[in-house]
Design an enzyme around this catalytic site. Structure first.
Site, PDB file in Angstrom:
ATOM      1  N   CYS A  33       0.843  -1.191   0.145  1.00  0.00           N
ATOM      2  CA  CYS A  33       0.009   0.109   0.086  1.00  0.00           C
ATOM      3  C   CYS A  33       0.854   1.074  -0.003  1.00  0.00           C
ATOM      4  O   CYS A  33       0.372   2.565  -0.116  1.00  0.00           O
ATOM      5  CB  CYS A  33      -0.862   0.182   1.090  1.00  0.00           C
ATOM      6  SG  CYS A  33      -1.564  -1.375   1.693  1.00  0.00           S
ATOM      7  N   ASP A  35       2.747   2.406   2.611  1.00  0.00           N
ATOM      8  CA  ASP A  35       3.005   3.146   3.767  1.00  0.00           C
ATOM      9  C   ASP A  35       3.379   2.094   4.860  1.00  0.00           C
ATOM     10  O   ASP A  35       2.761   0.837   5.067  1.00  0.00           O
ATOM     11  CB  ASP A  35       1.568   3.541   4.268  1.00  0.00           C
ATOM     12  CG  ASP A  35       1.390   4.664   3.634  1.00  0.00           C
ATOM     13  OD1 ASP A  35       1.885   5.761   3.365  1.00  0.00           O
ATOM     14  OD2 ASP A  35      -0.060   4.613   3.154  1.00  0.00           O
ATOM     15  N   CYS A  60       4.409   8.319   2.142  1.00  0.00           N
ATOM     16  CA  CYS A  60       4.368   9.909   1.343  1.00  0.00           C
ATOM     17  C   CYS A  60       4.918  10.935   2.451  1.00  0.00           C
ATOM     18  O   CYS A  60       4.772  10.441   3.412  1.00  0.00           O
ATOM     19  CB  CYS A  60       3.061   9.912   0.724  1.00  0.00           C
ATOM     20  SG  CYS A  60       1.919   9.680   1.770  1.00  0.00           S
ATOM     21  N   CYS A 104      -3.335   8.067   6.364  1.00  0.00           N
ATOM     22  CA  CYS A 104      -1.933   8.174   7.186  1.00  0.00           C
ATOM     23  C   CYS A 104      -2.075   8.608   8.653  1.00  0.00           C
ATOM     24  O   CYS A 104      -1.280   8.146   9.422  1.00  0.00           O
ATOM     25  CB  CYS A 104      -1.052   9.344   6.593  1.00  0.00           C
ATOM     26  SG  CYS A 104      -0.652   8.939   4.901  1.00  0.00           S
TER      27      CYS A 104
END
Lengths: 149, 393
Positions: A33, A35, A60, A104
């Site tokens: 994914c 992350d 990110c 996130c």
């Protein structure tokens, strides 16, 4: 697209690194994914205070910024206080996140919970009820059962 | 350091000053409607037809085989939907590849819902489909083959002439999305047996909102927009005269000296690729080392995510792009990088630089220095890199 706070925490992330003698380590996310967050904590076993916290994140700009902010929010807090930290608090502390990046902040909340879960496990104690993240979040976050606030 | 370095020319390009100059009258005093019979209208009509001839010349077509559109995506949609619908009686099978632009892929997926059968051919590790695979996929019901000329992400050139020959022999129509290739590689629709071709002006220093579809004479083309006689009744709506004029001028300039341009860009590209691979460990080139667009370099950096790389490059005044999910608004990384066999985490950590004539050797060296520094910085905070180092002590 990102607030100044996000850019600040992305470009000068706080608490990056590892803790050699950490007594709580949590890792959540999945490379598929894009992350992964890993949080190390040094928790005082007498007082249950998080004396030091560090992180490493693959992800990110928002993933790095939320990790940085989450570690700032829990540093010096007790384990119980840290467990109260929601993803919403992380988002607010960063002056907001774009909607597509809210996951996130969820990951950051889970990373903290996962580390604390590990702390209880290492001590041979039963984690408090409702603490369900033991690094369980290995599936992609869009399938995750945690609520994005 | 005040001067920014723009290496995202595969996303869009700066309008050439000569193109802008050609367009300006049509944004000002020369405002006639090309459909009007009086002087202003005739002047606009002449400008549109001049541009049509310029586009035709650039790809070896006839002016009456060119239809203006609003974008490359529109040209792709129009070509594929028109062929599929007009040949529905003959068959319902379309052949394409796994690495097409979404304008083609999503159009094919939408046709699948209408009962068409689509074969998405796999590609090799460089992103190339083979003409043999195309040939083997042709069935009695095949009505269209659509394969891009050059890949927008990794720059790999497809064997268009061979696929054109296969299509011709089988009597199947052949469409190519040449959006990235125009002005970078020589294209001749006749010798390459291309029946339909899509292009857009803003990829070669023309204006945004200007595109064209080439359709070989004799191939039935359905009306895309009804309501007027523009584009020979196939696409109603008053022409975007300044856009069309700009497209015509831009394609003329872009195709004027391809060998010289290709030689210069290849030099920049190869310098960048070799320096990066030499200086940055755990980096891999995506796409074919030689059979690729002269200005395209796409490299995957293990253990990091592309968005952070782009943000740090931006802070250093460098504009590039990535195949990471975070930059696309979805959670999945580039379908192209996955199709060539990259792992998810490698696809997330890709960086595409697309060079142009305004870039210099100094730019390349500055980018290499910035990329190596940023990759090291992001790796230092990556748990994947930490794990890798521990496992490979």
């Amino acid at each position: 697209m990102y607030s100044e706070k996000v850019m600040d925490h992305f470009s000068n992330p706080r608490n990056v690194g590892e803790i050699e003698d950490a007594n709580a380590v949590g890792e959540v996310g999945n490379p598929q994914c894009g992350d992964i967050m890993k949080i190390y904590m040094k928790i005082n076993e007498e007082t249950n205070i998080i004396e030091d916290v560090k992180f490493k994140t693959f992800g990110c700009g928002a993933a790095i910024a939320t990790s940085s902010m989450a570690t700032e929010l829990v540093k010096g807090k007790s384990v119980d206080e840290a467990l109260q930290m929601t993803n919403k608090a992380v988002v607010e502390a960063l002056d907001g996140l774009p909607p597509v990046k809210l996951h996130c902040s969820v990951l950051a909340e889970e990373a903290v919970q996962s580390a604390i879960f590990n702390y209880y496990e290492r001590k041979g104690l039963t984690p408090p009820a409702g603490l369900k993240c033991s690094g369980c979040c290995s599936s992609c976050h869009h399938h995750h059962d945690h609520e994005e606030e | 350091m005040n001067q920014r370095i723009y290496v995202d020319n595969a996303a869009t390009t700066k309008v050439n000053p000569q193109v802008l100059e050609a367009m300006l009258p049509y944004l000002g005093g020369t405002y006639g409607n090309p459909s009007s019979i009086y002087a202003e209208g005739r002047e606009a009509k002449t400008a549109v037809e001049t541009a049509r001839a310029q586009v035709a010349t650039a790809i070896g077509a006839e002016p009456n085989e060119i239809y203006f559109t609003g974008s490359g995506s529109e040209a792709d949609n129009w070509a594929i939907r028109s062929v599929a619908r007009s040949l529905k009686e003959k068959g319902n099978h379309i052949i394409t590849t796994a690495v097409e632009h979404h304008a083609v892929l999503h159009t094919c997926q939408s046709l699948e819902k209408e009962g068409f059968e689509v074969t998405y051919l796999p590609v090799d590790a460089y992103g190339r489909v083979s003409a043999e695979d195309v040939k083997a996929a042709i069935k009695d019901t095949t009505v269209l083959i659509t394969v891009m000329f050059a890949n927008n992400e990794i720059g790999t050139l497809m064997p268009i002439s061979q696929i054109g020959a296969v299509a011709k022999e089988a009597g199947v129509l052949f469409h190519t999305d040449a959006v990235q290739a125009i002005g970078m590689v020589p294209i001749d629709v006749k010798t390459m047996n291309i029946d339909l071709l899509s292009l857009t002006g803003h990829k070669f220093h023309g204006p945004k909102g200007s595109g064209a579809l080439y359709v070989r004479k004799g191939v039935k083309l359905n009306s895309f927009i009804t309501g007027g006689a523009q584009e020979r009744g196939r696409r109603a709506g008053t022409e975007n005269v300044p856009g069309i004029v700009g497209l015509g001028k831009a394609i003329e300039l872009a195709t004027a000296d391809i060998p010289k341009k290709a030689a210069y860009l290849t030099q920049l590209r190869d310098r960048y690729i070799s320096k990066i691979l030499e200086q940055v460990p755990y980096a891999q080139l995506n796409g074919h080392p030689e059979e690729r667009l002269p200005g395209n370099a796409n490299i995957s950096f293990s253990f990091i995510e592309g968005e952070g790389l782009l943000l740090f490059l931006d802070m250093k005044g460098i504009s590039a792009s990535s195949g990471s999910a975070c930059t696309s608004g979805s959670l999945d990384p580039s379908h192209v990088l996955l199709a060539i066999g990259r792992k998810h985490e490698e696809a997330h950590g890709s960086l595409r630089c697309s060079f142009d004539m305004e870039n210099t050797i100094e730019d390349v060296d500055a980018i290499v220095a910035a990329v190596s520094e940023i990759v090291a910085r992001l790796r230092a905070m990556s748990p994947l890199y930490e794990t890798f180092l521990k496992e490979n002590k």
